[in-house]
Design an enzyme around this catalytic site. Structure first.
Site, PDB file in Angstrom:
ATOM      1  N   LYS A   1      44.345  39.391  47.759  1.00 54.57           N
ATOM      2  CA  LYS A   1      43.308  39.328  46.562  1.00 54.57           C
ATOM      3  C   LYS A   1      42.278  38.306  47.117  1.00 54.57           C
ATOM      4  O   LYS A   1      41.008  38.395  46.912  1.00 54.57           O
ATOM      5  CB  LYS A   1      43.824  38.861  45.077  1.00 54.57           C
ATOM      6  CG  LYS A   1      42.669  38.902  43.981  1.00 54.57           C
ATOM      7  CD  LYS A   1      41.937  40.067  43.896  1.00 54.57           C
ATOM      8  CE  LYS A   1      40.792  40.218  42.997  1.00 54.57           C
ATOM      9  NZ  LYS A   1      41.171  39.888  41.600  1.00 54.57           N
TER      10      LYS A   1
ATOM     11  N   LYS B   1      35.511  29.703  40.685  1.00 56.56           N
ATOM     12  CA  LYS B   1      37.000  29.644  40.554  1.00 56.56           C
ATOM     13  C   LYS B   1      37.589  30.342  41.901  1.00 56.56           C
ATOM     14  O   LYS B   1      38.098  30.077  42.505  1.00 56.56           O
ATOM     15  CB  LYS B   1      37.548  30.176  39.231  1.00 56.56           C
ATOM     16  CG  LYS B   1      38.995  30.013  39.159  1.00 56.56           C
ATOM     17  CD  LYS B   1      39.728  31.289  39.393  1.00 56.56           C
ATOM     18  CE  LYS B   1      39.471  32.418  38.792  1.00 56.56           C
ATOM     19  NZ  LYS B   1      40.377  33.773  38.866  1.00 56.56           N
TER      20      LYS B   1
END
Length: 299
Positions: free
Chosen positions: A172, A240
């Site tokens: 990811k 983030k």
């Protein structure tokens, strides 16, 4: 018996996943900090009950929150989920988190006899709502087996990347590096075109048929063209997520200057107050610097 699950996080992705599980015939309890989301989900067929009331009967918990801190809070915070689940239940964790964090969650779940599937997602809110996400998953064979009905209900493609947690989150991170850079590059290309007298719609029309296209250009440029920044994926996600990429890169002794540059643009967007807008709003950073007027922002 129908599978009994709880979905924590009814944002744009989690809500769609919860809907897909409902459509697959599961009993789905939805939990979110925003009461209106929970109420709406119940109206659409979600099962009622507080977590304390339903926890012991759950076969699975699906965690679709923003970051690692929220995942840990849901699972192991005060009155966290894991302490209430029966042995053999599975946690399907979908947030983008550091790989080492995913490994730690797997270890702590295993101590309680709970399976943990490291299962970050990709595809956006539209694909979430129709059960066609890409899921980058890693975990034990038992975790995959326990989560199989949920994977079938929510995913078009499940990538089985390893038998322990961490590999899914690592993949990811690779995806988010590319996605985050591509969105920022879309914004740069569209606004650069404007400085050359090219309308954003023309940029999309031409480049989408040329070698310079990307999925992010074709998906996000229409948001800029319409001036609609209703968040399908917020600007706030990228500081983030790209931060996770750079953290992992630093640990590996790897230089990632393009990621650093894209991250700086998203941070500028947040500083401009755009954090809650669709991530295509990063184009407003370029527009402000070049004194451009984007579609839909005309005075």
């Amino acid at each position: 018996m129908s599978m009994n699950i709880a979905v924590f996080g009814l944002g744009s992705m989690g809500y769609g996943m919860a809907q897909s599980c409902l459509q697959a015939g599961m009993n789905v309890h939805g939990f979110d900090l925003v009461p209106d989301r929970v109420a709406r989900f119940v109206e659409e067929g979600g099962t009622t009950g507080t977590f304390a009331e339903v926890a012991s009967s759950l076969d699975a918990v699906v965690v679709v929150v923003l970051n690692a801190a929220q995942v840990e809070h849901v699972l192991f915070g005060d009155d966290g989920a894991v302490a209430h689940l029966h042995q053999g239940a599975v946690v399907k964790a979908c947030a983008t988190v550091p790989p080492e964090f995913a490994k730690e969650m797997e270890r702590r779940c295993a101590e309680r006899g709970i399976h943990y599937l490291d299962a970050p997602i990709s595809g956006g809110s539209v694909k979430a709502a129709i059960g066609q996400l890409g899921i980058m998953a890693s975990g034990s064979a038992s975790a995959f087996a326990a989560a199989e009905p949920i994977l079938e209900a929510t995913a078009e493609t499940v990538f089985r990347l390893g038998d322990t947690a961490g590999a899914g989150s690592a993949m990811k991170a690779v995806n988010q590096l590319l996605a985050g850079v591509h969105i920022a590059t879309m914004a740069e290309a569209v606004t650069f075109g404007m400085t050359q007298g090219i309308d954003p719609n023309t940029v999309l029309e031409v480049i989408s048929k040329c070698a310079g296209t990307s999925w992010m250009l074709e998906n996000r440029a229409p948001h800029v063209i319409s001036g609609d920044y209703t968040p399908h994926s917020q600007v706030n996600i990228w500081p983030k997520d790209l931060g996770i990429v750079l953290e992992a890169a630093q640990a590996a002794g790897f230089d990632a200057p393009i990621t650093e540059t894209a991250l700086a643009r998203y941070r500028e967007a947040v500083e401009m107050g755009l954090g809650g807008e669709d991530d295509a709003a990063v184009a407003k950073v370029y527009a402000a610097q070049a004194d451009l007027t984007l579609p839909g922002t005309e005075s």
